[in-house]
Design an enzyme around this catalytic site. Sequence first.
Site, PDB file in Angstrom:
ATOM      1  N   GLU A   1      22.200  39.493  31.821  1.00  0.00           N
ATOM      2  CA  GLU A   1      23.581  39.734  32.404  1.00  0.00           C
ATOM      3  C   GLU A   1      23.496  39.580  33.784  1.00  0.00           C
ATOM      4  OE1 GLU A   1      26.623  39.325  31.216  1.00  0.00           O
ATOM      5  OE2 GLU A   1      26.532  40.209  28.946  1.00  0.00           O
TER       6      GLU A   1
ATOM      7  N   HIS B   1      33.567  43.232  22.761  1.00  0.00           N
ATOM      8  CA  HIS B   1      31.966  43.364  23.358  1.00  0.00           C
ATOM      9  C   HIS B   1      31.816  44.755  23.873  1.00  0.00           C
ATOM     10  CE1 HIS B   1      29.053  41.456  26.130  1.00  0.00           C
ATOM     11  NE2 HIS B   1      28.604  42.430  25.765  1.00  0.00           N
TER      12      HIS B   1
END
Length: 267
Positions: A121, A216
């Site tokens: 990420e 998520h």
Amino acid sequence: MSYLELTAAAKQQIADIALISGYLWERGWAVKNGGNISLEITGEINLRSSDLNPLTYTPLKHPCPDLSQMYFIMTGAGTRMRDVACQPLSHVCVIRISDDGTGYYHIRDEVFNSPAVPTSEMPTHLAIHQFMKKQGGKNRAVLHTHPIELTALTLIPGFCDESRLNKILMSVQPEAVIAIPGGVGLVPFILPGTDQLAEKTVASLRYYPVVLWEKHGCIAIGHKLQDAFDLIDVLNTSAKLFFLCREAGYTPQGLSAQEIENLKKYY
């Protein structure tokens, strides 16, 4: 050889990473290798040598000129929060953005010896750090995790709406209004680690310090890592209270609009 000299402030940052990673694991918010952390530590870490090994250099898909020469600690890709809590130095990465912001150096030495590369990420984290740098202010921490009850709200069609979510989360306890008076943002489901997710998240962070990622988890920013964690913790408590009332067969009455407004004015 140890390339990095850690100041007392940097050592405290690492201790905070270990502490918060343990909290995430204990709460069940970090199953397997879920979640990631990044902290900007420029000025809190000293490079003993200016000889950055070119073999550690990685170009960035999207240059970050505003972050040039800045240092960051990030959790490694695939690392488990329970391991970060126990051995942070072996499971985090230190990176330095290049002078022109087009890439980064991954600094490994006898202290920071994680074999992992920075979190997958990282594009989102760097985009957020660049946004925070442009905004000014004191925010230097980014935390992404998967709080169970908060994420569960985004799985229910009737609740997966920014306005509806804020009404629920802000009304069930005064602490939510006090901690996050402006509310939270919501980004519809987007493939993790993508440029699109980074763009949508940064756009939402212009208005909110916490952004939920549908189906998520969520991401939060703060001056310190514990600040970002506290925001998520308060919101997840709101989600818990909401579900407890629903499980008991009731729809929570919650705070009225006037009561919420009074809290905002008072605090």
